[in-house]
Each structure stands twice: as structure tokens, then as C-alpha cells.
Design an enzyme around this catalytic site. Structure first.
Site, short mmCIF file in Angstrom:
data_model
loop_
_atom_site.label_atom_id
_atom_site.label_comp_id
_atom_site.label_asym_id
_atom_site.label_seq_id
_atom_site.Cartn_x
_atom_site.Cartn_y
_atom_site.Cartn_z
N GLU A 103 0.75 -1.14 0.15
CA GLU A 103 -0.11 -0.02 -0.11
C GLU A 103 0.79 1.21 -0.06
OE1 GLU A 103 -4.11 -1.78 1.87
OE2 GLU A 103 -2.59 -0.75 3.40
N CYS A 116 3.59 8.44 1.16
CA CYS A 116 4.10 7.54 2.03
C CYS A 116 4.26 6.30 1.31
CB CYS A 116 2.88 7.50 3.05
SG CYS A 116 3.50 6.43 4.65
N CYS A 123 6.50 -6.71 7.88
CA CYS A 123 7.44 -6.21 8.63
C CYS A 123 7.85 -7.10 9.67
CB CYS A 123 6.83 -4.87 9.34
SG CYS A 123 8.30 -4.07 10.24
N CYS A 127 5.87 -4.43 16.36
CA CYS A 127 5.45 -3.38 17.19
C CYS A 127 4.03 -3.64 17.77
CB CYS A 127 5.78 -2.10 16.72
SG CYS A 127 7.46 -1.57 16.10
N CYS A 130 1.10 -1.89 15.92
CA CYS A 130 1.07 -1.70 14.37
C CYS A 130 0.12 -2.81 13.60
CB CYS A 130 2.45 -1.71 14.10
SG CYS A 130 2.59 -1.19 12.26
N GLY A 177 6.91 -1.65 6.50
CA GLY A 177 8.27 -2.08 6.76
C GLY A 177 9.22 -1.22 7.36
N GLU A 178 10.29 -1.81 7.61
CA GLU A 178 11.53 -1.05 8.36
C GLU A 178 12.71 -0.84 7.13
OE1 GLU A 178 12.60 0.28 11.31
OE2 GLU A 178 14.43 0.76 9.98
N SER A 209 12.04 6.94 8.31
CA SER A 209 11.30 6.68 9.51
C SER A 209 12.00 5.32 10.07
CB SER A 209 9.95 6.71 9.52
OG SER A 209 9.37 6.41 10.92
N SER A 231 10.89 6.20 15.53
CA SER A 231 9.88 5.99 16.43
C SER A 231 10.13 5.60 17.68
CB SER A 231 9.24 4.76 15.89
OG SER A 231 8.59 4.80 14.41
N LEU A 232 9.93 6.68 18.55
CA LEU A 232 10.51 6.20 19.97
C LEU A 232 9.44 5.70 21.19
CD1 LEU A 232 13.10 6.71 21.78
CD2 LEU A 232 12.07 8.84 22.48
N HIS A 233 8.39 6.29 20.87
CA HIS A 233 6.98 5.63 21.33
C HIS A 233 7.04 5.33 23.30
CE1 HIS A 233 5.60 5.55 17.56
NE2 HIS A 233 6.36 4.36 17.39
N ASN A 308 -4.06 4.66 15.86
CA ASN A 308 -5.03 4.52 14.85
C ASN A 308 -5.36 2.97 15.15
OD1 ASN A 308 -5.13 6.71 13.08
ND2 ASN A 308 -3.04 6.11 12.54
N CYS A 351 -1.35 5.82 9.60
CA CYS A 351 -0.01 5.33 10.29
C CYS A 351 -0.50 3.85 10.72
CB CYS A 351 0.55 6.19 11.44
SG CYS A 351 1.58 7.50 11.00
N1 SAH Z 1 9.31 0.92 10.51
C1 SAH Z 1 9.40 2.09 10.63
C2 SAH Z 1 8.44 2.80 9.64
C3 SAH Z 1 6.95 2.40 9.66
S1 SAH Z 1 5.88 2.84 10.69
C4 SAH Z 1 9.17 2.88 11.86
O1 SAH Z 1 8.90 1.83 12.93
O2 SAH Z 1 9.26 4.06 12.03
C5 SAH Z 1 5.59 4.44 10.55
C6 SAH Z 1 5.03 5.19 11.80
O3 SAH Z 1 3.71 5.08 12.03
C7 SAH Z 1 5.99 4.72 13.00
O4 SAH Z 1 6.30 6.00 13.79
C8 SAH Z 1 5.07 3.75 13.60
O5 SAH Z 1 5.65 3.72 14.93
C9 SAH Z 1 3.37 4.47 13.36
N2 SAH Z 1 2.57 3.68 13.92
C10 SAH Z 1 2.46 2.34 13.58
N3 SAH Z 1 1.29 1.78 13.80
C11 SAH Z 1 0.66 2.88 14.37
C12 SAH Z 1 -0.90 3.04 14.81
N4 SAH Z 1 -1.84 1.86 14.73
N5 SAH Z 1 -1.26 4.14 15.01
C13 SAH Z 1 -0.46 5.20 15.07
N6 SAH Z 1 0.91 5.30 14.49
C14 SAH Z 1 1.30 3.99 14.11
#
Ligand code: SAH
Length: 379
Positions: A103, A116, A123, A127, A130, A177-178, A209, A231-233, A308, A351
Site C-alpha cells: 500500500e 507515504c 514487517c 511493534c 502496528c 516495513g522497516e 522513519s 519511532s520512540l513511543h 489508529n 499510520c
Molecule cells: N518501521 C518504521 C516505519 C514504518 S511505521 C518505523 O517504525 O518508524 C511508521 C510510523 O507509524 C511509525 O512511527 C509507527 O510507530 C507508526 N505507527 C504504527 N502503527 C501505528 C498505529 N496503529 N497508530 C499510529 N501510528 C502507528
């Protein structure tokens, strides 16, 4: 021929020119007995004019057009379906040669248009929040499949009449993906994004990212200088390891120096920290203070991403009030912080909602290695 094009050209022996970064294109032309500067003409036909039939490339000799027709292709991923959102966002489901699909999302705004793109089919990182993770992993995308998403979108949105009329002004590697696990192919694709004879974007308008592949971040700083989002979170290892399992391998105390190193030699650059807002998990006031403390001294921007939802998830998005509180603590601590607007939610294009359609190779392998007692259906 680069490995990537070998991979996806198994069926035909033609070289997909979308797999060739500028220097590779020049080298390829030399193998055809041409002067390397012809690469510029070819790149412009492909990326500026969106021409896909070599016979229409009029300033190229008839002989070369003929040779290219016989030996090369400009194959793009195929459109399976287009999903326009109420807010103008468009998601495309694209079919790859191997039958998998990925996508790609276009997000128009007043001043810019962001594409995007995906870097892998699925992936491996898993996470917790995700939805791509729920699908498993199939493989890395080849250069032509990464670049193909952009060229597809440029053509679909209408070739711009001039550079100033570009619809795609920014590219973010934030799809499936990463990107740093698919390092070499992503780097070649980035070369084409930045090259004036191809997409010609400025390095600030291309954002990679990562979930924090520490060694690859060091390697990245030697290879390119696009914008880096991380992506720290979570503000500490305990929580981060729970929601971003990669943190068990690359801890925050290793990640931060790598990020600092990335921007060290790049004046006025900042790391963008992505922080998905999960109700009751990482959105408490003390966690905002902890985050502010953690990032002290690193030139930073913080993007708070409303979570999301997707079917089966255990998480909920933080309330608007807690996101606002979290944001103001970070702002008061001196960090430019935004709550990212969620776009394309009605079409699952936001995202973490990108899933494509494919078989998870790892799981399939596991199933295949199970002795066949009774046949199992592949779903
Ligand atoms: N692997 C990379 C790029 C893909 S994810 C990374 O981790 O950065 C792109 C962004 O979307 C990342 O910051 C990820 O953490 C965020 N993301 C993933 N799932 C999400 C969700 N359900 N809601 C909001 N953001 C999300």
C-alpha cells in the site's frame, strides 16, 4: 545488474531501468556501448516526463531506442484498487510481480503533497500497536518496487507541467516495513528521489522513519543526509521494550547517541521523534516529563501520533485532553511538538494501518516444515 532487478526479473531477462540509481544507469549504458551522459536523457524521460515507451524518447538515437526496447523495461507495480478518502488522501493497493501487494498513500495538504511509501512486504519488527505487524513478513522490496510506487503516483496524479507544479513535494518512508533493514535498496531509491534528473526532491523533504536500527543509523549517516524520524513511543527501556520489541536489542542509551551522531555534522537539522499516543500506556504526565528529560540536548521535534485502531488491537487512542496535556509539557520544556493530524482514517490509510495482501513467509515456512499428517489449507 543489481541484485534487486535480478530478483524481480526472474520471469523476463529484461533489466527494469527503475532499479538503476543514476550511476548504475550510466554504467548500464556503457555496457550497451553508449556514452554515460545518455543516462541524464533517459532519467529525464522516465522521471520528469513519465514516458514508458522507449520509442517516444525522441532525443535518443533510433539504435539505442531499439536496443532498450529489446533489453530493458520500465515496469511499474500494477494498480489493484484506489481508495479516495473524504479528506483528499488516496490509498493505492499495488500488485507486485510476485503476486504480493503493498500500500502507498498520498496525503495532499495546502502547501505540500506527501507520499507515504513502503519499503518491505510486511514487517519483522512486531511493534505491538502496528497492524502491519499482524500480517507478518514476506520480503524486502526491490529498488524498482520502491521507486515504482513513486513513479506510479506521479503518473496517476498527472505529470507536472513544471517543477513548481509538483504534486508530490515530500516523501516519507513510513509505510509498510522497516527501511533500515532493506538498507541497500532503500539507499539506491533515495538517490533517485534526490537526483535532479529523477525526482529532484530536497533532502529535507525526504524522511526515513526507523524503529531504531542502531548500527544502520550510523551507516546511514555515512551514506545520505535525508531527514530522520525515529519511532520512540516510550521514555524508558522498560516500556519501550514492551511496545517496540526491537528495543530489547537496541536500547535507548544506544539509540540516542546514534541519532545525535546522525545530525551532528548537519547544521540546523533535528531528529523527529514519533510517539504514538496509547491511552494509559505512554500518555501520562510524568511520562511527558521523563521524555523531555531524556531528549535534553538533542535537537528535536516531537510528533505525537494519535493511535489508529485496527481490529484485534488491545490499545486505545489517548483522549484529546491527555494528548494536549502531554504536548504542552513538551512545549514548555522547549521542544517543538505537534499532534499529527490523522489522515485517511476512513480508508485505513493512516499510520500503522497499512497491510497490503501477502503470505507471511516465515509462518508459511514453519507450516511447510511440519510433517504432512493432514493437509492444511493455506489462507
Ligand atoms: N518501521 C518504521 C516505519 C514504518 S511505521 C518505523 O517504525 O518508524 C511508521 C510510523 O507509524 C511509525 O512511527 C509507527 O510507530 C507508526 N505507527 C504504527 N502503527 C501505528 C498505529 N496503529 N497508530 C499510529 N501510528 C502507528
Amino acid at each position: 545488474m543489481p541484485a534487486s532487478s535480478q530478483q524481480s526479473n526472474q520471469a523476463s531477462t529484461k533489466v527494469n531501468l527503475l532499479s538503476l540509481a543514476p550511476q548504475d544507469m550510466a554504467d548500464y549504458l556503457v555496457t550497451l556501448g553508449e556514452k554515460p551522459f545518455r543516462a541524464v536523457q533517459l532519467l529525464k524521460w522516465i522521471y520528469h516526463h513519465g514516458v514508458r515507451d522507449f520509442n517516444e524518447m525522441l532525443n535518443i538515437s533510433k539504435n539505442l531506442r531499439q536496443t532498450l526496447t529489446e533489453n530493458a523495461s520500465l515496469e511499474l507495480p500494477e494498480l489493484i484498487s484506489e481508495h479516495p478518502s473524504k479528506d483528499g488522501t488516496v490509498k493505492w493497493l499495488l500488485k507486485l510481480k510476485c503476486g504480493n501487494s503493498i500500500e502507498t498513500v498520498f496525503i495532499p495538504e495546502t502547501e505540500r503533497g506527501t507520499l507515504c511509501i513502503s519499503s518491505q512486504v510486511g514487517c519483522t519488527l512486531n511493534c505491538r500497536f502496528c497492524s502491519t505487524a499482524t500480517q507478518g513478513f514476506n520480503r524486502n522490496l526491490a529498488v524498482e518496487e520502491i521507486i515504482g510506487q513513486i513513479l506510479f503516483a506521479v503518473i496517476r496524479l498527472g505529470i507536472p507541467k513544471s517543477r513548481g507544479a509538483k504534486k508530490i513535494t515530500n516523501i516519507v518512508l513510513m509505510g509498510m516495513g522497516e527501511p533500515l533493514i532493506n538498507f541497500d535498496n532503500v539507499m539506491k531509491a533515495i538517490e533517485l528521489m534526490l537526483d535532479d534528473n529523477a525526482f529532484g526532491l530536497s533532502k529535507r523533504r525526504v524522511t526515513l522513519s526507523t524503529a531504531g536500527m542502531v548500527p544502520a543509523i550510523y551507516k546511514l549517516s555515512e551514506t545520505t543526509d535525508v531527514s530522520l524520524a525515529v519511532s520512540l513511543h516510550a521514555p524508558n527501556n522498560e516500556l519501550r521494550s514492551r511496545i517496540v520489541p526491537l528495543n530489547k536489542k537496541y536500547k535507548i542509551e544506544d539509540l540516542l547517541p546514534a541519532c545525535r551522531h546522525y545530525i551532528e555534522s548537519k547544521p540546523h537539522r533535528k531528529i523527529t521523534w514519533e510517539y504514538v499516543m496509547l491511552k494509559g500506556v505512554n500518555d501520562l504526565e510524568e511520562q511527558a516529563h521523563e521524555l523531555a528529560q531524556l531528549l535534553k540536548g538533542i535537537p528535536s521535534k516531537i510528533n505525537l501520533i494519535p493511535f489508529n485502531q485496527f481490529p484485534g488491537t488491545e490499545y486505545e487512542c489517548s483522549s484529546t485532553a491527555s494528548m494536549e496535556r502531554f504536548r504542552s509539557i513538551l512545549i514548555n520544556a522547549g521542544y517543538p511538538t505537534i499532534i499529527r493530524k490523522t489522515r485517511g482514517e476512513d480508508i485505513d490509510a493512516a499510520c500503522g494501518q497499512l497491510v497490503g495482501e501477502f503470505t507471511d513467509r516465515t509462518r508459511r515456512q514453519q507450516r511447510l516444515s511440519v510433517p504432512k499428517v493432514a493437509p492444511r489449507s493455506e489462507s
